[in-house]
Scaffold this active site. Structure first.
Site, PDB file in Angstrom:
ATOM      1  N   SER A 127       0.838  -1.210   0.000  1.00 37.18           N
ATOM      2  CA  SER A 127       0.000   0.000   0.000  1.00 37.18           C
ATOM      3  C   SER A 127       0.866   1.250   0.000  1.00 37.18           C
ATOM      4  O   SER A 127       1.980   1.260   0.549  1.00 37.18           O
ATOM      5  CB  SER A 127      -0.858  -0.036   1.262  1.00 37.18           C
ATOM      6  OG  SER A 127      -1.454   1.211   1.497  1.00 37.18           O
ATOM      7  N   TYR A 152      -2.119  -1.231  10.979  1.00 35.94           N
ATOM      8  CA  TYR A 152      -2.377  -1.779   9.634  1.00 35.94           C
ATOM      9  C   TYR A 152      -1.232  -1.411   8.690  1.00 35.94           C
ATOM     10  O   TYR A 152      -0.668  -2.257   7.998  1.00 35.94           O
ATOM     11  CB  TYR A 152      -3.703  -1.245   9.065  1.00 35.94           C
ATOM     12  CG  TYR A 152      -3.789  -1.478   7.578  1.00 35.94           C
ATOM     13  CD1 TYR A 152      -4.006  -2.743   7.071  1.00 35.94           C
ATOM     14  CD2 TYR A 152      -3.580  -0.426   6.672  1.00 35.94           C
ATOM     15  CE1 TYR A 152      -4.032  -2.966   5.696  1.00 35.94           C
ATOM     16  CE2 TYR A 152      -3.612  -0.642   5.296  1.00 35.94           C
ATOM     17  CZ  TYR A 152      -3.838  -1.912   4.813  1.00 35.94           C
ATOM     18  OH  TYR A 152      -3.846  -2.144   3.462  1.00 35.94           O
ATOM     19  N   LYS A 156       2.094  -3.653   6.516  1.00 39.57           N
ATOM     20  CA  LYS A 156       2.539  -3.621   5.111  1.00 39.57           C
ATOM     21  C   LYS A 156       4.057  -3.385   5.042  1.00 39.57           C
ATOM     22  O   LYS A 156       4.747  -4.000   4.235  1.00 39.57           O
ATOM     23  CB  LYS A 156       1.790  -2.542   4.330  1.00 39.57           C
ATOM     24  CG  LYS A 156       0.300  -2.805   4.189  1.00 39.57           C
ATOM     25  CD  LYS A 156       0.009  -4.133   3.502  1.00 39.57           C
ATOM     26  CE  LYS A 156      -1.466  -4.436   3.392  1.00 39.57           C
ATOM     27  NZ  LYS A 156      -1.757  -5.815   2.942  1.00 39.57           N
TER      28      LYS A 156
HETATM   29  P1  NAD Z   1     -10.982  -7.081   1.369  1.00 44.51           P
HETATM   30  O1  NAD Z   1     -11.184  -7.010   2.833  1.00 44.51           O
HETATM   31  O2  NAD Z   1     -12.142  -6.827   0.481  1.00 44.51           O
HETATM   32  O3  NAD Z   1     -10.380  -8.504   0.968  1.00 44.51           O
HETATM   33  C1  NAD Z   1      -9.498  -9.218   1.804  1.00 44.51           C
HETATM   34  C2  NAD Z   1     -10.035 -10.641   1.928  1.00 44.51           C
HETATM   35  O4  NAD Z   1      -9.143 -11.399   2.741  1.00 44.51           O
HETATM   36  C3  NAD Z   1     -11.413 -10.690   2.595  1.00 44.51           C
HETATM   37  O5  NAD Z   1     -12.312 -11.366   1.736  1.00 44.51           O
HETATM   38  C4  NAD Z   1     -11.172 -11.464   3.882  1.00 44.51           C
HETATM   39  O6  NAD Z   1     -12.282 -12.284   4.221  1.00 44.51           O
HETATM   40  C5  NAD Z   1      -9.911 -12.255   3.578  1.00 44.51           C
HETATM   41  N1  NAD Z   1      -9.076 -12.580   4.743  1.00 44.51           N
HETATM   42  C6  NAD Z   1      -8.567 -11.691   5.652  1.00 44.51           C
HETATM   43  N2  NAD Z   1      -7.824 -12.353   6.563  1.00 44.51           N
HETATM   44  C7  NAD Z   1      -7.855 -13.676   6.221  1.00 44.51           C
HETATM   45  C8  NAD Z   1      -7.288 -14.846   6.776  1.00 44.51           C
HETATM   46  N3  NAD Z   1      -6.549 -14.816   7.887  1.00 44.51           N
HETATM   47  N4  NAD Z   1      -7.517 -16.020   6.161  1.00 44.51           N
HETATM   48  C9  NAD Z   1      -8.286 -16.090   5.044  1.00 44.51           C
HETATM   49  N5  NAD Z   1      -8.853 -15.010   4.471  1.00 44.51           N
HETATM   50  C10 NAD Z   1      -8.642 -13.816   5.065  1.00 44.51           C
HETATM   51  O7  NAD Z   1      -9.770  -6.106   1.021  1.00 44.51           O
HETATM   52  P2  NAD Z   1      -9.293  -5.544  -0.392  1.00 44.51           P
HETATM   53  O8  NAD Z   1      -9.697  -4.118  -0.475  1.00 44.51           O
HETATM   54  O9  NAD Z   1      -9.649  -6.485  -1.474  1.00 44.51           O
HETATM   55  O10 NAD Z   1      -7.717  -5.541  -0.155  1.00 44.51           O
HETATM   56  C11 NAD Z   1      -6.909  -6.613  -0.611  1.00 44.51           C
HETATM   57  C12 NAD Z   1      -5.485  -6.365  -0.176  1.00 44.51           C
HETATM   58  O11 NAD Z   1      -5.044  -5.112  -0.686  1.00 44.51           O
HETATM   59  C13 NAD Z   1      -5.286  -6.278   1.338  1.00 44.51           C
HETATM   60  O12 NAD Z   1      -4.055  -6.891   1.664  1.00 44.51           O
HETATM   61  C14 NAD Z   1      -5.231  -4.798   1.599  1.00 44.51           C
HETATM   62  O13 NAD Z   1      -4.481  -4.510   2.756  1.00 44.51           O
HETATM   63  C15 NAD Z   1      -4.523  -4.307   0.356  1.00 44.51           C
HETATM   64  N6  NAD Z   1      -4.810  -2.909   0.036  1.00 44.51           N
HETATM   65  C16 NAD Z   1      -6.095  -2.499  -0.089  1.00 44.51           C
HETATM   66  C17 NAD Z   1      -6.371  -1.152  -0.349  1.00 44.51           C
HETATM   67  C18 NAD Z   1      -7.793  -0.670  -0.428  1.00 44.51           C
HETATM   68  O14 NAD Z   1      -8.019   0.529  -0.236  1.00 44.51           O
HETATM   69  N7  NAD Z   1      -8.768  -1.509  -0.729  1.00 44.51           N
HETATM   70  C19 NAD Z   1      -5.314  -0.261  -0.548  1.00 44.51           C
HETATM   71  C20 NAD Z   1      -4.002  -0.724  -0.449  1.00 44.51           C
HETATM   72  C21 NAD Z   1      -3.765  -2.060  -0.158  1.00 44.51           C
HETATM   73  C1  WQD Z   2      -9.570   9.551   0.996  1.00 42.87           C
HETATM   74  C2  WQD Z   2      -9.779  11.025   1.281  1.00 42.87           C
HETATM   75  C3  WQD Z   2     -10.258  11.505   3.586  1.00 42.87           C
HETATM   76  C4  WQD Z   2     -14.133   9.618   3.857  1.00 42.87           C
HETATM   77  C5  WQD Z   2      -6.966   4.521   2.971  1.00 42.87           C
HETATM   78  C6  WQD Z   2      -5.891   3.892   3.801  1.00 42.87           C
HETATM   79  C7  WQD Z   2      -4.734   3.513   2.925  1.00 42.87           C
HETATM   80  C8  WQD Z   2      -5.180   2.659   1.756  1.00 42.87           C
HETATM   81  C9  WQD Z   2      -6.312   3.272   1.018  1.00 42.87           C
HETATM   82  C10 WQD Z   2      -4.987   0.358   2.375  1.00 42.87           C
HETATM   83  C11 WQD Z   2      -9.109  11.480   2.584  1.00 42.87           C
HETATM   84  C12 WQD Z   2     -11.427  11.887   2.701  1.00 42.87           C
HETATM   85  C13 WQD Z   2     -12.930  10.076   3.380  1.00 42.87           C
HETATM   86  C14 WQD Z   2     -15.149  10.554   4.192  1.00 42.87           C
HETATM   87  C15 WQD Z   2     -13.682  12.339   3.510  1.00 42.87           C
HETATM   88  N1  WQD Z   2      -5.679   1.393   2.206  1.00 42.87           N
HETATM   89  N2  WQD Z   2     -12.708  11.406   3.209  1.00 42.87           N
HETATM   90  N3  WQD Z   2     -14.876  11.889   4.004  1.00 42.87           N
HETATM   91  O1  WQD Z   2      -7.315   7.427   3.908  1.00 42.87           O
HETATM   92  O2  WQD Z   2      -6.438   7.986   1.577  1.00 42.87           O
HETATM   93  O3  WQD Z   2      -6.448   5.679   2.369  1.00 42.87           O
HETATM   94  O4  WQD Z   2      -7.367   3.610   1.940  1.00 42.87           O
HETATM   95  O5  WQD Z   2      -3.820   0.186   2.303  1.00 42.87           O
HETATM   96  O6  WQD Z   2      -3.829   2.834   3.719  1.00 42.87           O
HETATM   97  O7  WQD Z   2      -5.497   4.801   4.801  1.00 42.87           O
HETATM   98  O8  WQD Z   2      -8.588   6.731   1.818  1.00 42.87           O
HETATM   99  O9  WQD Z   2     -10.900   6.782   1.038  1.00 42.87           O
HETATM  100  O10 WQD Z   2     -10.451   6.808   3.514  1.00 42.87           O
HETATM  101  O11 WQD Z   2      -9.911   8.820   2.174  1.00 42.87           O
HETATM  102  O12 WQD Z   2     -13.498  13.542   3.381  1.00 42.87           O
HETATM  103  O13 WQD Z   2     -16.243  10.203   4.666  1.00 42.87           O
HETATM  104  O14 WQD Z   2     -11.189  11.254   1.470  1.00 42.87           O
HETATM  105  O15 WQD Z   2     -10.104  12.416   4.637  1.00 42.87           O
HETATM  106  O16 WQD Z   2      -8.637  12.776   2.379  1.00 42.87           O
HETATM  107  P1  WQD Z   2      -7.158   7.078   2.490  1.00 42.87           P
HETATM  108  P2  WQD Z   2     -10.038   7.209   2.163  1.00 42.87           P
END
Ligand code: NAD
Ligand code: WQD
Length: 350
Positions: A127, A152, A156
């Site tokens: 991330s 969290y 990463k």
């Molecule tokens: P998500 O929660 O939709 O999907 C993750 C899945 O993993 C879920 O279906 C959950 O049930 C499963 N899971 C969690 N722990 C588990 C375990 N111990 N055993 C088996 N299954 C398990 O999340 P996502 O948005 O699809 O994110 C996928 C990956 O990308 C994650 O590693 C997340 O940290 C990373 N990521 C997501 C974002 C985002 O904003 N969505 C941003 C950056 C990184």
């Molecule tokens: C985006 C912008 C908020 C909600 C998060 C994790 C990051 C990554 C992606 C996993 C910010 C603003 C939001 C609301 C708002 N995930 N906002 N009102 O925080 O950039 O990133 O998701 O790795 O680690 O921190 O994403 O969508 O929460 O926010 O004004 O109700 O929208 O303040 O500026 P963020 P977000």
């Protein structure tokens, strides 16, 4: 190749499975314990691709089960795409041990299995949170790792380090960490998208749920940032563009035998978008005016971050196709499906 997707029922994992199936070259299996998803996602994958995916409903923190129930039964697995993790930033602050336990043990157990069962390729969901609050934007893969505010985020940073250490010592093993910026949107068919359990925190599901009256308010967190309109800047990248990069990365590892043992790529559009611009894009594609309120900054938020994505473009041949309006349009179509499902017998939801 036979590819194991962990977290295959999740938001990004399910889109990646769809991409792999649509390409029609590789076999795919999934592990997901549905801690943040629902098994109905596999019906949606079937609806889109016409194919059923085998999912093992088990917890990756259980090494014995992982080894005996998946790896010993499945035969040769060529590559793993490891999405499974807990991802709620705020919850991780309240339950740090739960997050470290889940995310780090899942990673370690998978790596132990790759060793034992000779899996050669590994892709890890990292991330942009690893950059913390960057001094210079856009960030490149060489930008310094920052101070991660949440447990969290720290999973990463540590996950990347564990993977790098492992990859540089194990022969015939290659790994990539993909640093996603802000994944948004839904499959362009409108048939699959994000459905977070509980109240969403991320901007886009908050916007679509607010527009659907699932949420009573939409607060813009901070309008006093030093940005063009005072709101924070992020790099919103369509989930299908993110998914596709995994396929490209896997194919790169498998096809280029002299490729380095560990590498990192930023996955962002390469453009910063403000919160107001996201809201405007939604209003434009939906025709709905959002009656938002303005609140103070959200604790832990950075002012501005977006990606330099040149490395993924050049080395993976990645070419993100979608912009913020495509993302908002697809997210809105998906949300309307969820809304309709609320009134339908064939509920998509559990
Ligand atoms: P998500 O929660 O939709 O999907 C993750 C899945 O993993 C879920 O279906 C959950 O049930 C499963 N899971 C969690 N722990 C588990 C375990 N111990 N055993 C088996 N299954 C398990 O999340 P996502 O948005 O699809 O994110 C996928 C990956 O990308 C994650 O590693 C997340 O940290 C990373 N990521 C997501 C974002 C985002 O904003 N969505 C941003 C950056 C990184
Ligand atoms: C985006 C912008 C908020 C909600 C998060 C994790 C990051 C990554 C992606 C996993 C910010 C603003 C939001 C609301 C708002 N995930 N906002 N009102 O925080 O950039 O990133 O998701 O790795 O680690 O921190 O994403 O969508 O929460 O926010 O004004 O109700 O929208 O303040 O500026 P963020 P977000």
């Amino acid at each position: 190749m036979k590819i194991l997707v962990t977290g295959g029922a999740g938001y990004i994992g399910s889109h990646t499975i769809i991409d792999i199936l649509e390409q029609g070259i590789h076999e795919v299996i999934s592990i997901d314990n549905f801690s943040n998803s629902d098994e109905k996602v596999f019906d949606r994958i079937f609806e889109i691709t016409g194919q059923r995916v085998k999912n093992y409903n088990l917890d990756l923190t259980d090494y014995q089960k992982l080894k005996t129930e998946v790896f010993e039964k499945e035969g040769k697995i060529d590559g793993i795409i490891h999405f499974a993790a807990l991802k709620a930033v705020g919850e991780s602050v309240e339950k740090p041990v739960h997050y470290y336990y889940n995310n780090l043990n899942s990673m370690i157990n998978l790596l132990k299995c790759t060793q034992k069962f000779d899996v050669n390729y590994f892709i890890f969901s990292s991330s942009c949170t690893v950059y913390g609050n960057p001094e210079n934007i856009p960030v490149t893969e060489n930008s310094p790792i920052g101070v991660t505010e949440s447990p969290y985020g720290y999973t990463k940073v540590v996950g990347e380090r564990i993977l790098e250490d492992f990859a540089t010592t194990k022969s015939n093993f290659k790994a990539v960490a993909l640093r996603y910026f802000n994944p948004v949107g839904a499959h362009m068919s409108g048939l699959n998208g994000e459905f977070p359990k509980g109240r969403p925190n991320n901007l886009v599901p908050v916007v679509t749920q607010f527009a659907s009256l699932w949420l009573s308010e939409l607060t813009v967190h901070g309008t006093d940032y030093e940005t063009r309109d005072g709101t924070a800047i992020r790099d919103y990248i369509h989930v299908s563009d993110i998914s596709h990069a995994h396929l490209l990365a896997m194919e790169k590892l498998a096809s280029q035998s002299d490729y380095k043992s560990y590498d990192i790529f930023n996955l962002g559009v390469g453009q910063g978008v403000t919160v107001f611009e996201v809201i405007n894009a939604f209003e434009k594609v939906s025709g709905i005016k959002l009656n938002y309120t303005v609140g103070p900054r959200r604790s832990g938020d950075v002012e501005a971050i977006y990606a330099n994505n040149q490395k993924a473009r050049t080395e993976l041949g990645w070419n993100p196709k979608y912009g913020i309006e495509d993302a908002m349009k697809s997210a809105w179509i998906w949300q309307q499906k969820l809304n309709a499902a609320m009134h339908d017998d064939k509920v998509l939801l559990s």
